[in-house]
Design a protein around this motif. Sequence first.
Motif, PDB file in Angstrom:
ATOM      1  N   SER A  26       0.830  -1.204   0.000  1.00 29.48           N
ATOM      2  CA  SER A  26       0.000   0.000   0.000  1.00 29.48           C
ATOM      3  C   SER A  26       0.864   1.254   0.000  1.00 29.48           C
ATOM      4  O   SER A  26       0.544   2.232  -0.694  1.00 29.48           O
ATOM      5  CB  SER A  26      -0.968   0.006   1.193  1.00 29.48           C
ATOM      6  N   GLU A  27       1.976   1.246   0.741  1.00 24.85           N
ATOM      7  CA  GLU A  27       2.853   2.423   0.739  1.00 24.85           C
ATOM      8  C   GLU A  27       3.529   2.590  -0.621  1.00 24.85           C
ATOM      9  O   GLU A  27       3.679   3.711  -1.121  1.00 24.85           O
ATOM     10  CB  GLU A  27       3.918   2.344   1.844  1.00 24.85           C
ATOM     11  N   LEU A  28       3.899   1.476  -1.241  1.00 24.71           N
ATOM     12  CA  LEU A  28       4.503   1.549  -2.571  1.00 24.71           C
ATOM     13  C   LEU A  28       3.512   2.164  -3.563  1.00 24.71           C
ATOM     14  O   LEU A  28       3.863   3.073  -4.332  1.00 24.71           O
ATOM     15  CB  LEU A  28       4.935   0.164  -3.045  1.00 24.71           C
ATOM     16  N   GLU A  29       2.281   1.672  -3.551  1.00 25.42           N
ATOM     17  CA  GLU A  29       1.276   2.184  -4.479  1.00 25.42           C
ATOM     18  C   GLU A  29       1.007   3.669  -4.255  1.00 25.42           C
ATOM     19  O   GLU A  29       0.890   4.445  -5.219  1.00 25.42           O
ATOM     20  CB  GLU A  29      -0.037   1.389  -4.324  1.00 25.42           C
ATOM     21  N   TYR A  30       0.912   4.055  -2.998  1.00 22.78           N
ATOM     22  CA  TYR A  30       0.654   5.457  -2.682  1.00 22.78           C
ATOM     23  C   TYR A  30       1.817   6.346  -3.132  1.00 22.78           C
ATOM     24  O   TYR A  30       1.613   7.438  -3.676  1.00 22.78           O
ATOM     25  CB  TYR A  30       0.410   5.610  -1.183  1.00 22.78           C
ATOM     26  N   THR A  31       3.043   5.854  -2.949  1.00 25.68           N
ATOM     27  CA  THR A  31       4.233   6.614  -3.360  1.00 25.68           C
ATOM     28  C   THR A  31       4.275   6.765  -4.878  1.00 25.68           C
ATOM     29  O   THR A  31       4.607   7.842  -5.393  1.00 25.68           O
ATOM     30  CB  THR A  31       5.519   5.925  -2.849  1.00 25.68           C
ATOM     31  N   ILE A  32       3.932   5.701  -5.598  1.00 26.76           N
ATOM     32  CA  ILE A  32       3.906   5.766  -7.069  1.00 26.76           C
ATOM     33  C   ILE A  32       2.868   6.784  -7.535  1.00 26.76           C
ATOM     34  O   ILE A  32       3.131   7.591  -8.446  1.00 26.76           O
ATOM     35  CB  ILE A  32       3.619   4.374  -7.674  1.00 26.76           C
ATOM     36  N   ILE A  33       1.691   6.778  -6.918  1.00 26.65           N
ATOM     37  CA  ILE A  33       0.651   7.747  -7.282  1.00 26.65           C
ATOM     38  C   ILE A  33       1.150   9.168  -7.062  1.00 26.65           C
ATOM     39  O   ILE A  33       0.999  10.052  -7.921  1.00 26.65           O
ATOM     40  CB  ILE A  33      -0.637   7.486  -6.460  1.00 26.65           C
ATOM     41  N   ARG A  34       1.771   9.406  -5.914  1.00 26.11           N
ATOM     42  CA  ARG A  34       2.264  10.754  -5.594  1.00 26.11           C
ATOM     43  C   ARG A  34       3.369  11.180  -6.557  1.00 26.11           C
ATOM     44  O   ARG A  34       3.401  12.332  -7.000  1.00 26.11           O
ATOM     45  CB  ARG A  34       2.785  10.788  -4.157  1.00 26.11           C
ATOM     46  N   ARG A  35       4.272  10.262  -6.869  1.00 31.94           N
ATOM     47  CA  ARG A  35       5.386  10.603  -7.768  1.00 31.94           C
ATOM     48  C   ARG A  35       4.877  10.854  -9.194  1.00 31.94           C
ATOM     49  O   ARG A  35       5.365  11.757  -9.876  1.00 31.94           O
ATOM     50  CB  ARG A  35       6.426   9.477  -7.769  1.00 31.94           C
ATOM     51  N   ASN A  36       3.915  10.059  -9.640  1.00 29.55           N
ATOM     52  CA  ASN A  36       3.343  10.290 -10.972  1.00 29.55           C
ATOM     53  C   ASN A  36       2.690  11.661 -11.051  1.00 29.55           C
ATOM     54  O   ASN A  36       2.816  12.370 -12.057  1.00 29.55           O
ATOM     55  CB  ASN A  36       2.328   9.198 -11.320  1.00 29.55           C
ATOM     56  N   ARG A  37       2.009  12.054  -9.980  1.00 27.30           N
ATOM     57  CA  ARG A  37       1.393  13.380  -9.937  1.00 27.30           C
ATOM     58  C   ARG A  37       2.474  14.462  -9.971  1.00 27.30           C
ATOM     59  O   ARG A  37       2.346  15.467 -10.678  1.00 27.30           O
ATOM     60  CB  ARG A  37       0.530  13.521  -8.684  1.00 27.30           C
ATOM     61  N   GLN A  38       3.538  14.237  -9.207  1.00 32.88           N
ATOM     62  CA  GLN A  38       4.646  15.198  -9.186  1.00 32.88           C
ATOM     63  C   GLN A  38       5.262  15.352 -10.579  1.00 32.88           C
ATOM     64  O   GLN A  38       5.528  16.471 -11.037  1.00 32.88           O
ATOM     65  CB  GLN A  38       5.721  14.742  -8.191  1.00 32.88           C
ATOM     66  N   LEU A  39       5.462  14.239 -11.266  1.00 31.75           N
ATOM     67  CA  LEU A  39       6.066  14.286 -12.601  1.00 31.75           C
ATOM     68  C   LEU A  39       5.149  14.973 -13.608  1.00 31.75           C
ATOM     69  O   LEU A  39       5.614  15.708 -14.488  1.00 31.75           O
ATOM     70  CB  LEU A  39       6.412  12.865 -13.068  1.00 31.75           C
ATOM     71  N   ARG A  40       3.846  14.748 -13.495  1.00 27.67           N
ATOM     72  CA  ARG A  40       2.894  15.412 -14.407  1.00 27.67           C
ATOM     73  C   ARG A  40       2.932  16.923 -14.242  1.00 27.67           C
ATOM     74  O   ARG A  40       2.744  17.674 -15.193  1.00 27.67           O
ATOM     75  CB  ARG A  40       1.466  14.907 -14.153  1.00 27.67           C
ATOM     76  N   ASN A  41       3.181  17.372 -13.000  1.00 31.50           N
ATOM     77  CA  ASN A  41       3.155  18.802 -12.700  1.00 31.50           C
ATOM     78  C   ASN A  41       4.550  19.431 -12.657  1.00 31.50           C
ATOM     79  O   ASN A  41       4.665  20.616 -12.344  1.00 31.50           O
ATOM     80  CB  ASN A  41       2.456  19.038 -11.352  1.00 31.50           C
ATOM     81  N   GLU A  42       5.578  18.651 -12.959  1.00 25.56           N
ATOM     82  CA  GLU A  42       6.958  19.146 -12.854  1.00 25.56           C
ATOM     83  C   GLU A  42       7.243  20.206 -13.912  1.00 25.56           C
ATOM     84  O   GLU A  42       7.133  19.945 -15.107  1.00 25.56           O
ATOM     85  CB  GLU A  42       7.946  17.979 -13.010  1.00 25.56           C
ATOM     86  N   SER A  43       7.600  21.397 -13.479  1.00 25.24           N
ATOM     87  CA  SER A  43       7.863  22.490 -14.420  1.00 25.24           C
ATOM     88  C   SER A  43       9.269  23.060 -14.279  1.00 25.24           C
ATOM     89  O   SER A  43       9.639  23.992 -14.987  1.00 25.24           O
ATOM     90  CB  SER A  43       6.838  23.615 -14.224  1.00 25.24           C
ATOM     91  N   ARG A  44      10.059  22.496 -13.365  1.00 19.38           N
ATOM     92  CA  ARG A  44      11.414  23.009 -13.174  1.00 19.38           C
ATOM     93  C   ARG A  44      12.317  22.634 -14.348  1.00 19.38           C
ATOM     94  O   ARG A  44      12.087  21.645 -15.033  1.00 19.38           O
ATOM     95  CB  ARG A  44      12.007  22.466 -11.867  1.00 19.38           C
ATOM     96  N   GLU A  45      13.359  23.430 -14.528  1.00 17.77           N
ATOM     97  CA  GLU A  45      14.341  23.169 -15.565  1.00 17.77           C
ATOM     98  C   GLU A  45      15.262  22.021 -15.138  1.00 17.77           C
ATOM     99  O   GLU A  45      15.440  21.782 -13.936  1.00 17.77           O
ATOM    100  CB  GLU A  45      15.178  24.426 -15.832  1.00 17.77           C
ATOM    101  N   PRO A  46      15.862  21.317 -16.102  1.00 16.94           N
ATOM    102  CA  PRO A  46      16.756  20.198 -15.763  1.00 16.94           C
ATOM    103  C   PRO A  46      17.906  20.588 -14.842  1.00 16.94           C
ATOM    104  O   PRO A  46      18.372  19.783 -14.037  1.00 16.94           O
ATOM    105  CB  PRO A  46      17.283  19.743 -17.132  1.00 16.94           C
ATOM    106  N   HIS A  47      18.374  21.851 -14.934  1.00 14.11           N
ATOM    107  CA  HIS A  47      19.518  22.268 -14.114  1.00 14.11           C
ATOM    108  C   HIS A  47      19.105  22.789 -12.739  1.00 14.11           C
ATOM    109  O   HIS A  47      19.960  23.200 -11.950  1.00 14.11           O
ATOM    110  CB  HIS A  47      20.325  23.344 -14.847  1.00 14.11           C
ATOM    111  N   ALA A  48      17.808  22.789 -12.425  1.00 17.76           N
ATOM    112  CA  ALA A  48      17.350  23.239 -11.104  1.00 17.76           C
ATOM    113  C   ALA A  48      17.982  22.373 -10.018  1.00 17.76           C
ATOM    114  O   ALA A  48      18.139  21.164 -10.177  1.00 17.76           O
ATOM    115  CB  ALA A  48      15.830  23.157 -11.031  1.00 17.76           C
ATOM    116  N   LYS A  49      18.354  22.985  -8.898  1.00 18.86           N
ATOM    117  CA  LYS A  49      19.007  22.259  -7.818  1.00 18.86           C
ATOM    118  C   LYS A  49      17.974  21.579  -6.918  1.00 18.86           C
ATOM    119  O   LYS A  49      16.949  22.180  -6.560  1.00 18.86           O
ATOM    120  CB  LYS A  49      19.866  23.203  -6.972  1.00 18.86           C
ATOM    121  N   VAL A  50      18.248  20.327  -6.571  1.00 22.49           N
ATOM    122  CA  VAL A  50      17.379  19.574  -5.659  1.00 22.49           C
ATOM    123  C   VAL A  50      18.242  18.880  -4.614  1.00 22.49           C
ATOM    124  O   VAL A  50      19.464  18.811  -4.738  1.00 22.49           O
ATOM    125  CB  VAL A  50      16.531  18.522  -6.419  1.00 22.49           C
ATOM    126  N   ARG A  51      17.585  18.340  -3.598  1.00 20.28           N
ATOM    127  CA  ARG A  51      18.308  17.642  -2.534  1.00 20.28           C
ATOM    128  C   ARG A  51      18.841  16.305  -3.030  1.00 20.28           C
ATOM    129  O   ARG A  51      18.131  15.540  -3.676  1.00 20.28           O
ATOM    130  CB  ARG A  51      17.365  17.403  -1.351  1.00 20.28           C
TER     131      ARG A  51
END
Length: 274
Positions: free
Chosen positions: A100-125
Amino acid sequence: MSLHPSLQTYADAWTHSVEAISELVQPLVEGEWNRRTPCPGWSVRDVVSHVIGMDCEMLGDPRPIHTLPRDLYHVSNEHQRYMEMQVDVRRHHTAPEMTSELEYTIIRRNRQLRNESREPHAKVRGPLGSEITLEQSMRYRAFDVWVHEQDLRTALGRPGNLDSPGAYIVRDDLLAVLPKVVAKEAGAPANSAVVFDVHGPVDFLRTVRVDAEGHGTIDGAVSLGPAATLTLDWETYFRLACGRVTVDSVADRIKTEGDPELAAAILRHFVVTQ
């Protein structure tokens, strides 16, 4: 805005592998989660915990506050301690909790990727509090998830996807460090060449050339009279490079020609993942 085109390859590869992982573990009964995988020290549960944990970090979730046991033999440096935290905190989770945690994480990450607007060179942790670019981070996740999908397939006796999108990202990343392995780590002589002939679902022929100053480069041209030639299959190549097998255990799957000492030195330094 949407995902930058140069990031799409990594997103697609991650999606393909993480959905394969979900499909692999969904029907597992409790005991199967404890099977050993080729990833040193990690069970099926541990590998899935790592995948969940690293993608939660991509989502910006806080890292768990957790004290690691002192007797984990496979944890010997700070990088491994960092990776182990997300794993150990889930070691007593049940099969339903894991899926269930795996499925929930995949759903959240897919949503994040759909809405991702940062440039490839943007800094992340990045790991250990480092700063890396979004492109590096997504490439790392695509590499990592594909290799762990293969860990799970080996543990569960479900081979497949050796030539899926993630495989080509892994191939390119492993080839990028090959000149260092040959020229610096193995100490190939100046003005020499070493050929790698890899066959199977992902096949390639590459030559590492060492110049007069001892610097290595790699290309796809055939070398006449190389110092050494190593011929092996793709599965053996990436498992060896990722530390999943020892040279001795796959010696019958590797053919070497030319300087035997140089070939042996290259194979001794072949592991390039931490």
